[in-house]
Design a protein around this motif. Structure first.
Motif, PDB file in Angstrom:
ATOM      1  N   CYS A  38       0.834  -1.198   0.000  1.00  0.00           N
ATOM      2  CA  CYS A  38       0.000   0.000   0.000  1.00  0.00           C
ATOM      3  C   CYS A  38       0.871   1.252   0.000  1.00  0.00           C
ATOM      4  O   CYS A  38       1.789   1.375   0.801  1.00  0.00           O
ATOM      5  CB  CYS A  38      -0.930   0.010   1.207  1.00  0.00           C
ATOM      6  SG  CYS A  38      -2.086   1.396   1.120  1.00  0.00           S
ATOM      7  N   CYS A  40      -0.575   4.377   0.216  1.00  0.00           N
ATOM      8  CA  CYS A  40      -1.375   5.514   0.670  1.00  0.00           C
ATOM      9  C   CYS A  40      -0.599   6.341   1.689  1.00  0.00           C
ATOM     10  O   CYS A  40       0.356   5.880   2.313  1.00  0.00           O
ATOM     11  CB  CYS A  40      -2.718   5.045   1.240  1.00  0.00           C
ATOM     12  SG  CYS A  40      -2.672   4.505   2.961  1.00  0.00           S
ATOM     13  N   CYS A  43      -0.396   4.867   5.343  1.00  0.00           N
ATOM     14  CA  CYS A  43       0.546   3.756   5.508  1.00  0.00           C
ATOM     15  C   CYS A  43       1.988   4.245   5.433  1.00  0.00           C
ATOM     16  O   CYS A  43       2.853   3.768   6.161  1.00  0.00           O
ATOM     17  CB  CYS A  43       0.299   2.683   4.455  1.00  0.00           C
ATOM     18  SG  CYS A  43      -1.154   1.674   4.782  1.00  0.00           S
ATOM     19  N   ARG A  79      -5.647   1.312  13.349  1.00  0.00           N
ATOM     20  CA  ARG A  79      -4.313   0.771  13.098  1.00  0.00           C
ATOM     21  C   ARG A  79      -3.704   0.314  14.409  1.00  0.00           C
ATOM     22  O   ARG A  79      -3.687   1.065  15.376  1.00  0.00           O
ATOM     23  CB  ARG A  79      -3.441   1.852  12.449  1.00  0.00           C
ATOM     24  CG  ARG A  79      -3.917   2.209  11.059  1.00  0.00           C
ATOM     25  CD  ARG A  79      -3.306   3.486  10.512  1.00  0.00           C
ATOM     26  NE  ARG A  79      -3.705   3.631   9.125  1.00  0.00           N
ATOM     27  CZ  ARG A  79      -2.996   3.159   8.091  1.00  0.00           C
ATOM     28  NH1 ARG A  79      -1.823   2.609   8.290  1.00  0.00           N
ATOM     29  NH2 ARG A  79      -3.449   3.257   6.875  1.00  0.00           N
TER      30      ARG A  79
HETATM   31 ZN   LIG Z   1      -2.453   2.252   3.025  1.00  0.00          ZN
END
Ligand SMILES: [Zn+2]
Ligand SMILES: [Zn+2]
Length: 137
Positions: A38, A40, A43, A79
């Motif tokens: 990922c 993004c 992240c 998270r």
């Molecule tokens: Zn992510």
């Protein structure tokens, strides 16, 4: 194990992982899926770079240790990380019944292979994605 599909490996063995300091251990009692990198912004901020993860059912995931903290990163997701050493271990969407775990925290050998890049539209400008895996915005 019934999911022996297209090179995407849910290896028949039980996957195990831990945080850097070893306070948190976890293991999967069932198959994993969606072996992704990922890109993004969340992240990258939390992990320091792109984040490689896979997903399993909550019912198959056993977590031990008392330093796991959850950070609510959006109205719909949280998270999980170790509050002692800071390792970023888990991501979970509310109500999905699944948890993503970081491939980097698994004990080797994993027998796994990455399948795809996700959120590539949000990737940082300081690196290139150079492998042949499919890319999704
Ligand atoms: Zn992510
Ligand atoms: Zn730790």
């Amino acid at each position: 194990m019934s999911q022996a599909s297209k090179g995407a490996p849910s290896s028949g063995k039980t996957l195990q992982g831990q945080c850097l300091c070893g306070s948190i251990h976890y293991q999967m009692q069932g198959p994993s899926e969606s072996f992704s990198v990922c890109h993004c912004t969340q992240c990258r901020r939390q992990s320091g770079h792109q984040w490689a993860s896979a997903q399993c059912k909550d019912d198959d995931l056993i977590i031990t240790g008392d330093t796991l903290s959850w950070y609510r990163s959006s109205p719909t997701a949280k998270r999980g990380f170790c509050s002692a050493c800071g390792s970023f271990l888990f991501w979970a969407l509310d109500g999905e019944g699944k948890t993503s775990f970081s491939l980097g925290s698994l004990n080797s050998p994993t027998g796994l292979r990455l399948e795809k890049h996700i959120f590539v539209a949000d990737k940082g400008d300081y690196y290139a994605t150079t492998d042949d895996l499919p890319q999704k915005d």
